[in-house]
Design a protein around this motif. Structure first.
Motif, short mmCIF file in Angstrom:
data_model
loop_
_atom_site.label_atom_id
_atom_site.label_comp_id
_atom_site.label_asym_id
_atom_site.label_seq_id
_atom_site.Cartn_x
_atom_site.Cartn_y
_atom_site.Cartn_z
N MET A 1 1.00 -1.21 -0.13
CA MET A 1 -0.01 -0.03 -0.05
C MET A 1 0.80 1.25 0.01
SD MET A 1 -3.14 -1.12 -0.23
CE MET A 1 -2.33 -2.31 -1.12
N SER A 2 2.02 1.09 0.88
CA SER A 2 2.73 2.38 0.91
C SER A 2 3.17 2.77 -0.48
CB SER A 2 4.07 2.10 1.81
OG SER A 2 4.85 0.99 1.29
N GLN A 3 3.61 1.79 -1.41
CA GLN A 3 4.31 2.11 -2.82
C GLN A 3 3.10 2.85 -3.60
OE1 GLN A 3 7.49 2.02 -3.19
NE2 GLN A 3 7.47 1.14 -1.21
N ILE A 4 1.88 2.30 -3.56
CA ILE A 4 0.69 3.09 -4.19
C ILE A 4 0.38 4.53 -3.73
CG2 ILE A 4 -1.70 2.72 -4.49
CD1 ILE A 4 -1.39 -0.30 -4.50
N ILE A 5 0.58 4.77 -2.53
CA ILE A 5 0.49 5.86 -1.77
C ILE A 5 1.61 6.86 -2.27
CG2 ILE A 5 0.61 7.41 0.46
CD1 ILE A 5 -2.19 5.55 -0.05
N PHE A 6 2.70 6.48 -2.37
CA PHE A 6 3.77 7.15 -2.89
C PHE A 6 3.70 7.68 -4.17
CE2 PHE A 6 6.78 4.80 0.48
CZ PHE A 6 6.18 5.75 1.44
N ALA A 7 3.19 6.56 -5.21
CA ALA A 7 2.91 7.01 -6.58
C ALA A 7 1.62 8.17 -6.62
CB ALA A 7 2.36 5.60 -7.42
N MET A 8 0.75 7.92 -5.66
CA MET A 8 -0.22 9.31 -5.57
C MET A 8 0.54 10.36 -5.32
SD MET A 8 -3.52 7.42 -3.23
CE MET A 8 -3.66 9.20 -2.84
N LEU A 9 1.23 10.52 -4.39
CA LEU A 9 1.90 11.74 -4.22
C LEU A 9 2.85 12.32 -5.47
CD1 LEU A 9 3.75 11.20 -0.48
CD2 LEU A 9 1.59 12.76 -1.24
N LYS A 10 3.36 11.39 -5.95
CA LYS A 10 4.14 11.58 -7.24
C LYS A 10 3.29 12.39 -8.25
CE LYS A 10 8.16 10.42 -9.92
NZ LYS A 10 9.22 9.39 -10.33
N ALA A 11 2.24 11.64 -8.45
CA ALA A 11 1.26 12.13 -9.41
C ALA A 11 0.71 13.54 -9.30
CB ALA A 11 -0.02 11.16 -9.71
N SER A 12 0.39 13.62 -7.94
CA SER A 12 0.00 15.05 -7.61
C SER A 12 0.81 16.01 -7.27
CB SER A 12 -0.99 14.84 -6.60
OG SER A 12 -0.44 14.39 -5.46
N LYS A 13 2.24 15.80 -7.16
CA LYS A 13 3.12 16.83 -6.75
C LYS A 13 4.20 16.96 -7.64
CE LYS A 13 1.54 16.76 -2.25
NZ LYS A 13 0.90 18.06 -1.61
N GLN A 14 4.43 16.34 -8.87
CA GLN A 14 5.58 16.82 -9.55
C GLN A 14 5.83 18.04 -9.93
OE1 GLN A 14 6.92 13.42 -12.53
NE2 GLN A 14 4.66 12.96 -12.21
N ASP A 15 7.18 18.62 -10.05
CA ASP A 15 7.32 19.74 -10.05
C ASP A 15 8.70 19.76 -11.27
OD1 ASP A 15 9.33 22.39 -9.58
OD2 ASP A 15 7.25 22.93 -8.87
N GLY A 16 8.31 20.74 -12.25
CA GLY A 16 9.55 20.85 -13.14
C GLY A 16 10.89 20.95 -12.71
N PHE A 17 11.03 22.03 -11.80
CA PHE A 17 12.37 22.29 -11.49
C PHE A 17 13.05 20.87 -10.61
CE2 PHE A 17 15.10 23.29 -7.60
CZ PHE A 17 15.88 24.14 -8.18
#
Length: 448
Positions: free
Chosen positions: A199-215
């Motif tokens: 579950m933790s890996q899916i949660i981390f993927a959620m964070l990445k999907a919503s937080k990615q920043d070009g910098f």
């Protein structure tokens, strides 16, 4: 529902962190479908509104009522789809965040801020990769503009089959984020890759999907954490109470922003994204050797561009070490008093070349008055007695003891070195603070 130790750790870590508010959980026909119940439960515990779409095959493993009892939202499947009501999405989502008026794939698809296909079978992966819309589940995923996360679960040979591998590659090329399955004992009785990710890996993927920043995208980042040990003998050591929790939180935040993260630490107190490179160390020397290796790898990898690694030096390294350490265990029966002569250790942060690292220093002090002076000193060049840091994160131990789940920081950079200006981060969870630290670092480097 009782939560596992890992789930409780995630819930604590994600406190006060903004998450997608509306998640569509798409469940296909795998024996791992029951694990989607745990995921739905964890998401609701995090304050997320969850709606569920089930394939007809998934209905053979678990009933819609199980999800409805957790999410308090009607499950969409072939037997529940309803076109009798208005299906246009509302302009604004009301405070309840319920799906739009009708229970059908267009309404649910337009409601979602993020879609998670978990578990994803070989069939659902193939159909989504090629746009074969002959099931309600795939129709829903094709009708959404929301980011999609795909977590495969299947037999090892099915996963490794050339068509499945090609379909996963195609989905990744289309922007779908793939959460790799783990190696475990499978329902078929064999052990191998193919079990649904934790579950933790899916949660981390959620964070990445919503937080990615070009910098931060693909930027090389190194974080040190935990506390080093100065050995008295092969068994005993002088060390400190640093838990490594802030460093782990920084690693998760920067990973989700898109950076390539290496974490060097003596402690790893939380689950971490599997893509983060980790190295367990113990002594000051271990930390320095690992950092020099990181710098060399960056130089080799980025020969024609700026190879500097952004270093978050959050580890609490020993300032003193025994002048001599015993080669065997010191026996209590052989002495009633133990006298130890200590000597200063090398300042590793100051010793690192600023052509290799953009230095973000961390300072823990007893009091604010002394802390500010010492933190500002870290921003000075080496020639002026400083550590050549670009940014310093200061916290005081009087209200933020080692190992606490929360923290507060004062952030300083070279732009405000000669002024009283500084950024105060209020008491918050360590992951929430990590995003604020990353933002401050980004703004400071862009301004420079």
């Amino acid at each position: 529902m009782a939560y596992s130790t890992e789930s409780n750790a995630l819930i604590s870590l994600l406190e006060q962190v903004a998450m997608p508010r509306r998640i569509l959980l798409c469940v296909s026909g795998s024996i791992a479908a029951y694990k989607a119940l745990d995921l739905a439960s964890l998401l609701t515990k995090l304050g997320v509104k969850v709606a569920v779409v089930m394939s007809e095959s998934a209905l053979k493993f678990i009933t819609p009522l199980s999800f409805e009892a957790i999410t308090h939202t009607k499950v969409l499947h072939q037997g529940s789809e309803d076109w009798s009501m208005h299906t246009e999405p509302r302009q604004k989502v009301d405070s309840s965040d319920e799906p739009t008026l009708a229970c059908n794939h267009i309404a649910y698809a337009q409601w979602a801020e993020l879609c998670i296909l978990a578990p994803a079978t070989a069939s659902s992966i193939a159909k989504l990769a090629h746009g074969i819309a002959d099931t309600l589940l795939i129709q829903t995923l094709l009708a959404t503009n929301a980011p999609i996360i795909c977590a495969p679960a299947m037999n090892t040979q099915m996963l490794r089959a050339t068509p499945t591998a090609a379909n996963l590659t195609a989905l990744a090329a289309q922007g779908v984020q793939i959460v790799a399955p783990k190696c475990a004992r499978l329902a078929c009785g064999t052990t191998g890759d193919g079990a649904l990710a934790d579950m933790s890996q899916i949660i981390f993927a959620m964070l990445k999907a919503s937080k990615q920043d070009g910098f931060w995208q693909d930027r090389e980042v190194c974080i040190t954490g935990g506390g080093s040990s100065a050995m008295l003998d092969p068994v005993r050591a002088i060390t400190n109470h640093s838990s490594g929790l802030q460093a782990s939180a920084l690693a998760i935040a920067l990973y989700s922003l898109g950076a390539r993260v290496s974490l060097i630490s003596s402690n790893f107190p939380t689950p971490l994204p599997s893509e983060i490179s980790t190295l367990e160390v113990r002594t000051n020397s271990d930390y320095k050797l690992a950092l020099l290796d990181i710098a060399q790898q960056a130089r080799d990898k980025h020969k024609d561009t700026d190879s500097r690694v952004i270093l978050f030096m959050a580890a609490a390294l020993a300032d003193f070490a025994p002048k001599q350490s015993a080669t065997s265990k010191i026996k209590k029966s052989q002495t009633t008093q133990l006298h130890i002569t200590l000597e200063s250790t090398q300042d590793i942060l100051a010793s690192l070349d600023s052509s290799d690292f953009v230095k973000v220093g961390f300072k823990a002090e007893d009091s604010l008055e002394a802390g500010l002076a010492n933190a500002r000193a870290m921003l000075l060049p080496i020639a002026r007695g400083g550590k050549d840091c670009e940014i310093v994160c200061l916290n005081t131990l009087e209200s933020n003891p080692f190992g606490a789940a929360h923290n507060r920081f004062i952030l300083l950079n070279r732009q405000n070195l000669d002024s009283s200006a500084m950024t105060h981060l209020p008491h918050s969870s360590k992951l929430a603070l990590s995003y604020e630290i990353a933002r401050f670092v980004q703004e400071s480097l862009v301004a420079k």
